[in-house]
Design an enzyme around this catalytic site. Structure first.
Site, PDB file in Angstrom:
ATOM      1  N   ASP A 205       7.760 112.565  42.381  1.00 37.67           N
ATOM      2  CA  ASP A 205       7.839 111.836  43.652  1.00 37.67           C
ATOM      3  C   ASP A 205       7.344 112.673  44.830  1.00 37.67           C
ATOM      4  OD1 ASP A 205       8.553 109.551  45.231  1.00 37.67           O
ATOM      5  OD2 ASP A 205      10.408 110.542  45.822  1.00 37.67           O
ATOM      6  N   SER A 229       9.202 105.473  49.542  1.00 38.80           N
ATOM      7  CA  SER A 229       8.895 104.942  48.216  1.00 38.80           C
ATOM      8  C   SER A 229       9.604 103.608  48.016  1.00 38.80           C
ATOM      9  CB  SER A 229       9.348 105.925  47.129  1.00 38.80           C
ATOM     10  OG  SER A 229       8.743 107.179  47.292  1.00 38.80           O
ATOM     11  N   GLN A 279       3.108 104.521  41.721  1.00 41.02           N
ATOM     12  CA  GLN A 279       4.080 104.338  42.801  1.00 41.02           C
ATOM     13  C   GLN A 279       3.498 103.449  43.883  1.00 41.02           C
ATOM     14  OE1 GLN A 279       5.356 107.380  46.042  1.00 41.02           O
ATOM     15  NE2 GLN A 279       6.905 107.597  44.441  1.00 41.02           N
TER      16      GLN A 279
END
Length: 287
Positions: A205, A229, A279
């Protein structure tokens, strides 16, 4: 956060509260919003605790629902959806203050053989030993970072990042195409493949959604920028060690409607493609 020992393993190792309920510690010295990668990794470790040692996580899919509080622990509730001969699936809900902040679906597999192919390691990549870390770059560019970015980039972290080539927030020249960075833990970790997979979930991430902003010469620390996110998916293809250098290749095929889409490939230094990432994130930038 001390800099003389492995601080990531204690963050990842969740505590069993009772059957299928686990607790993850708060971020050491944490303030403000939780780092999404930490919540993903702790959720994965909670799910991992409910499957046999012969099954390793090969994929996870996450939705972020609310920002977490970095200064508070997180409760993880695991649902055992299926245990088959080769695969097992789990659902995990991360909870703070009585409300879900993340849900995750994860699948585990008994190691098996089969036909095999993979994308090749990119050519012409500068080795990590010849590159400065993002902390080193931050110290060189303090005047352009701003207080928030300076605090984040210069504080001790469990992951070392070495960008390959110019990148935001140090260089805001618009760039499309693949962006590369070397990643590894700052200190050796125990010989536990499941722990290394959780550490990769934590690291996957880091900076991924920034790739969508790089195309436009923007950065997450720009005045008025809001970046978060929304969902995150990780597929782990092979075993690896995250305390050895891995190459994270990232690109963004699309952005619009205050969202950006990004993809990543993670290679071991020996050339193996060990993971793939996707993502989507919210990106709002002041005009």
């Amino acid at each position: 956060m001390p800099q003389t020992e492995d601080v990531l393993t204690p963050i990842l190792n969740v505590e069993r509260i009772e059957e299928d309920f686990y607790r993850g510690i708060a971020t050491p010295g944490g303030q403000g919003r939780s780092f999404g990668g930490q919540v993903i990794a702790q959720a994965l470790m909670a799910a991992t605790r409910t499957v046999g040692d012969d099954r390793r996580n090969h994929s996870l899919h996450v939705y972020f629902m609310r920002p977490g509080n970095a200064a508070e622990p997180v409760l993880y509730r695991v649902s055992r959806d299926m245990d088959g001969r080769s695969f097992a699936t789990r659902r995990v809900v991360a909870i703070q203050s009585g409300k879900p902040i993340l849900n995750m679906a994860a699948s585990f597999q008994v190691q098996d053989g089969g036909v095999s192919h993979a994308d090749a390691f990119p050519e012409g990549i500068t080795p990590p030993e010849d590159l400065p870390s993002d902390r080193d770059l931050a110290r060189e560019h303090l005047e352009r970072l701003g207080p928030r970015a300076e605090q984040i980039l210069t504080s001790p972290r469990p992951i070392e990042v070495r960008p390959v080539g110019p990148c935001p927030p140090f260089d805001l020249t618009p760039r499309s195409g693949t962006q590369y960075r070397w990643i590894r833990t700052c200190f050796p970790m125990p010989d536990d493949p499941q722990l290394h997979r959780a550490a990769l979930a934590y690291t996957s991430d880091l900076g991924l959604i920034q790739t969508a902003l790089t195309v436009h010469g923007k950065a997450w620390n720009d005045p008025g920028a809001k970046v978060a996110s929304l969902d995150h998916a990780l597929w782990i293809h092979e075993d690896f060690r995250i305390d050895d250098w891995l190459l994270y290749a990232m690109d963004s095929p699309w952005s619009g409607n205050a969202r950006g889409m990004t993809f990543g490939k993670i290679f071991a230094r020996d050339g193996r493609l060990i993971a793939s990432v996707a993502q989507e994130g919210m990106i709002r930038v002041a005009e």
